[in-house]
Design a protein around this motif. Structure first.
Motif, PDB file in Angstrom:
ATOM      1  N   ASN B 194       0.852  -1.208   0.000  1.00  0.00           N
ATOM      2  CA  ASN B 194       0.000   0.000   0.000  1.00  0.00           C
ATOM      3  C   ASN B 194       0.881   1.249   0.000  1.00  0.00           C
ATOM      4  N   LEU B 289      -6.569   6.181  -2.189  1.00  0.00           N
ATOM      5  CA  LEU B 289      -5.352   5.473  -1.770  1.00  0.00           C
ATOM      6  C   LEU B 289      -5.199   4.240  -2.649  1.00  0.00           C
ATOM      7  N   SER B 290      -3.966   3.853  -2.905  1.00  0.00           N
ATOM      8  CA  SER B 290      -3.747   2.695  -3.780  1.00  0.00           C
ATOM      9  C   SER B 290      -4.317   1.426  -3.161  1.00  0.00           C
ATOM     10  N   LYS B 291      -4.432   1.387  -1.835  1.00  0.00           N
ATOM     11  CA  LYS B 291      -4.974   0.180  -1.215  1.00  0.00           C
ATOM     12  C   LYS B 291      -6.454  -0.013  -1.530  1.00  0.00           C
ATOM     13  N   GLU B 292      -7.103   1.070  -2.004  1.00  0.00           N
ATOM     14  CA  GLU B 292      -8.508   0.921  -2.403  1.00  0.00           C
ATOM     15  C   GLU B 292      -8.609   0.199  -3.751  1.00  0.00           C
ATOM     16  N   TRP B 294      -6.067  -2.185  -4.849  1.00  0.00           N
ATOM     17  CA  TRP B 294      -5.570  -3.538  -4.577  1.00  0.00           C
ATOM     18  C   TRP B 294      -5.052  -3.541  -3.140  1.00  0.00           C
ATOM     19  N   PRO B 295      -5.883  -4.008  -2.201  1.00  0.00           N
ATOM     20  CA  PRO B 295      -5.426  -4.005  -0.813  1.00  0.00           C
ATOM     21  C   PRO B 295      -4.210  -4.917  -0.645  1.00  0.00           C
ATOM     22  N   HIS B 297      -1.178  -4.440  -2.054  1.00  0.00           N
ATOM     23  CA  HIS B 297      -0.316  -4.546  -3.239  1.00  0.00           C
ATOM     24  C   HIS B 297       1.143  -4.235  -2.860  1.00  0.00           C
ATOM     25  N   CYS B 299       4.913  -2.561  -3.410  1.00  0.00           N
ATOM     26  CA  CYS B 299       5.335  -1.321  -4.065  1.00  0.00           C
ATOM     27  C   CYS B 299       6.830  -1.320  -4.277  1.00  0.00           C
ATOM     28  N   GLU B 376      -3.747   1.495   7.961  1.00  0.00           N
ATOM     29  CA  GLU B 376      -3.175   0.663   6.897  1.00  0.00           C
ATOM     30  C   GLU B 376      -2.876   1.461   5.635  1.00  0.00           C
ATOM     31  N   ARG B 377      -2.867   2.769   5.764  1.00  0.00           N
ATOM     32  CA  ARG B 377      -2.550   3.596   4.599  1.00  0.00           C
ATOM     33  C   ARG B 377      -1.247   3.117   3.965  1.00  0.00           C
ATOM     34  N   ILE B 378      -0.234   2.905   4.804  1.00  0.00           N
ATOM     35  CA  ILE B 378       0.994   2.252   4.323  1.00  0.00           C
ATOM     36  C   ILE B 378       1.316   1.159   5.321  1.00  0.00           C
TER      37      ILE B 378
END
Lengths: 258, 464
Positions: B194, B289-292, B294-295, B297, B299, B376-378
């Motif tokens: 994420n 957020l990229s986790k939305e 692909w939770p 994922h 990087c 869990e943002r990152i």
């Protein structure tokens, strides 16, 4: 022609006036935009200059150390570039045929920004320190080469004739006659080379991540810290002027008249 | 047939040379008896024995336990050549280095490790000031800041640094020679999962989805990045062709913020802190957020030339352990505040502490007036699942970065050292399944690593 006499110092007042005018404009603009004000830049400058030689690891060194890195790179690159430029300049200047044949290539090569060479150089030498040095060499080579070749080619025929009559060997001929006669042209070329090298060094360091003033600009830009970037711009300019002045002094000692 | 090289049954053949066609790796082979009689008993050092066992395991894996085809192959090409061929496909040296139970002192203690100043690389960066490298015997190891991804790639290829922080597609692209001269790379660990976001200019607050983004100019940090792959995926899922309906430019992240401020671009999918930085600079807002998408994922990762594990196996093992420890330490929420303080100074990220904390703690203003709390943002997880590599390769193929046939499994297993990382995680009490291929759901669409070609074919927008 009317020139200011050496004792007339009024130009200094005028200079000061221009400086104040510039700072005033800058302050006015910074009031209405997000451009940092002269005061904020002065504050940042004070912080950096208060501790110019700190060393916090490989990615964070004082501005004095970074300036030192850039100057070291400049002198090494410039020396090599200048020697190569003078050598080939003399060779081409003394061989009109060769000069004519190679001139188109030289004109093309000197038109290329030394930064454009960077990816190719890095790919072939595989070392960013050496690459940065080569970029400086590339920048300082062409102006000296072109100016030297031009100067040597246009030496008064009499000088060469005298040298031939005296039956000087080729090395003595170059050292005693050709180089002194072409001196002013060579020195002018060297001065342009020095300026070009200083201009090339900043982007080379920024792109290559090699420690120096260019690295400082890039690192501060990464933090979007405009006051630091403006401080660096001013510092680069001032260092450039100082180098130019020192060089002019040196060149003055080499100057001669017919 | 005993397929495990580590089995303890007394008549194991795992310690015979697997590259000798006269040797059987099965326990009941007739050839084996003959070979054993003809050969004096050799006393192996423990190290050599483990090394042998690893080779045997790999050879068995390659030939699927079919001893007949192994022998036929060896007779045809010769043992040494076979070792070379298989070694070129599998990271044999890295696996051997890891299988050694005890390792000697590191061949080189003061490693140079390149990093890019973004929060993705937090474990690699903080491992220096917080002493993780030193703890594993690598005193004097220093992290060096690189100006961009192309630069860190060239540093790693030219061995100006021993190891490097890379975007997870980069070691795959390097190994395959996409966008660079082919150089075998390995990636023992993922760094972060994420932690990226789509940031849009503040004038685009009414944008709901890809359908409203036609004609936009976007930025990504590198061609071979999850950012590029995820942005393309996101747009294409919404019916927007990323090559025809929008512009995607490769730009260094600080320039993205400056360009967003100047409204030269409409948005970007970029690493943090540059999404949060846009909010801080009041230039844009965090759209998604990229986790939305692909939770979980991947990087960024920790990568190095495959040669490093061969020439410096002990240093390799030490730095691998240090990175796994550092990454696990970063994944714990309670440590994040200290970590933010360690990585923010000018020597590392050179970012305001406030912004780095907002990213690492997941408590942040999104630029739309909301204060979000999303721990869990990152997140940080070292496990380099081979299915992640297959997904990345499938997208590289989908968008034309790879042409022709792609041997997904072989490349994934050569570059992503899932088994090695899993072992280190298990040794730290984590449970990791034996199968390193997982299925993913990305924006509601399932990805099956067993059928990447079918997956590519299932997309309406593609360049194949």
């Amino acid at each position: 022609m009317a020139t200011a006499s050496p004792k007339d110092n009024r130009w200094m007042l005028l200079s000061l006036f221009f400086l104040l005018l510039f700072l005033g404009f800058w302050a006015l603009i910074s009031l209405n935009t997000k451009i940092p004000s002269p005061l904020s830049v002065a504050k940042v400058a004070g912080e950096f200059l208060a501790h110019p030689f700190y060393d916090n690891g490989p990615n964070d060194k004082g501005i004095g150390i970074l300036t030192g890195y850039s100057l070291l790179r400049l002198s090494a690159g410039f020396t090599v570039g200048a020697l190569l430029g003078i050598f080939w300049g003399v060779v081409l200047g003394l061989n009109p045929m060769l000069f004519k044949a190679l001139n188109p290539f030289i004109q093309i090569l000197r038109a290329i920004s030394p930064i454009a060479w960077m990816p190719l150089l890095l790919y072939s030498v595989r070392d960013s320190g050496v690459t940065a040095l080569l970029v400086v060499i590339m920048a300082s080579l062409w102006p000296t080469l072109a100016n030297t070749a031009f100067g040597v080619a246009h030496i008064k025929k009499d000088y060469i004739n005298v040298a031939n009559i005296l039956q000087l060997n080729p090395i003595a001929k170059v050292m005693k006659v050709v180089l002194p006669a072409a001196g002013p042209a060579i020195v002018a070329g060297l001065k342009i080379s020095m300026g070009a090298a200083w201009v090339a060094i900043v982007p080379a360091e920024a792109l290559l991540g090699s420690l120096g003033l260019g690295y400082f600009v890039w690192n501060e830009w990464n933090n979007l810290s405009l006051p630091s970037v403006i401080f660096a711009i001013l510092l680069i300019g001032i260092v450039g002027v100082v180098i130019d002045l020192l060089f002019s002094k040196l060149a003055g000692k080499l100057a001669y008249t017919d | 047939m005993c397929t495990s090289p580590f089995c303890t049954c007394p008549n194991t053949k795992a310690f015979d040379d697997p590259f000798d066609p006269e040797v059987s790796l099965t326990h009941t082979g007739v050839g084996a008896e003959k070979a054993d009689e003809a050969r004096p008993v050799q006393a192996f050092s423990r190290e050599a024995a483990v090394s042998r066992a690893v080779e045997s395991a790999v050879v068995q894996a390659v030939f699927g336990g079919c001893d007949h085809s192994r022998r036929a192959f060896l007779q045809r090409v010769g043992g040494a050549a076979a070792l070379g061929i298989i070694g070129s496909i599998f990271p044999l040296d890295a696996i051997k280095a890891l299988a050694q139970e005890k390792s000697g002192p590191p061949e080189k203690k003061d490693l140079k490790i390149g990093f890019i100043p973004i929060t993705c690389g937090t474990p690699i960066i903080m491992a220096e000031p917080m002493g993780f490298y030193a703890k594993h015997g690598l005193a004097g190891t220093q992290v060096t800041k690189a100006a961009g991804w192309a630069m860190i790639r060239d540093w790693a290829v030219a061995k100006q640094v021993d190891c490097a922080h890379m975007l997870s597609p980069m070691p795959l692209a390097l190994t395959l020679g996409a966008g660079a001269e082919a150089t075998p790379f390995i990636m023992p660990a993922i760094e972060n999962i994420n932690g990226q976001a789509i940031t849009l200019h503040k004038d685009h607050k009414n944008v709901k989805g890809p359908q409203d983004m036609k004609g936009f100019t976007f930025c990504v940090p590198f061609d071979y990045s999850m950012h590029n792959m995820l942005l393309r995926y996101y747009l294409a899922e919404g019916g927007v062709d990323p090559d025809r309906d929008v512009k995607i430019r490769v730009v260094p992240p600080p320039e993205m913020v400056a360009n967003l401020k100047a409204k030269n671009i409409d948005g970007y999918l970029a690493p943090d802190p540059f999404n949060q930085r846009a909010v801080y600079e009041e230039a844009g807002f965090i759209f998604k957020l990229s986790k939305e998408l692909w939770p979980g994922h991947p990087c960024c990762g920790f990568a190095m030339p495959a040669e490093f594990a061969k020439t410096m196996p002990n240093s390799f093992k030490a730095v691998f352990n240090a990175i796994v420890d550092a990454t696990l330490y970063c994944s714990e929420a309670k440590n994040r505040k200290d970590i933010a303080a360690a990585v923010s100074p000018r020597n590392y990220l050179n970012q305001p502490l406030e912004v780095v904390e907002q990213v690492l703690l997941g408590q942040y203003p999104d630029g739309l007036g909301n204060n979000v709390n999303d721990p869990e943002r990152i997140d940080f997880n070292p496990m380099p699942w081979q299915s992640m590599a297959v997904w990345i390769l499938s997208q590289m193929k989908r968008w034309g970065y790879l042409k022709g046939e792609v041997n997904y499994k072989i490349v994934a297993e050569q570059v992503y050292l899932a088994a090695g990382c899993a072992d280190l995680l298990r040794a730290r009490g984590k449970s990791v399944p034996d199968n390193y291929y997982q299925k993913y759901k990305i924006m509601g669409k399932e990805f099956d690593p067993a059928d990447p070609e079918g997956y590519i074919a299932s997309f309406a927008i593609k360049r194949t």
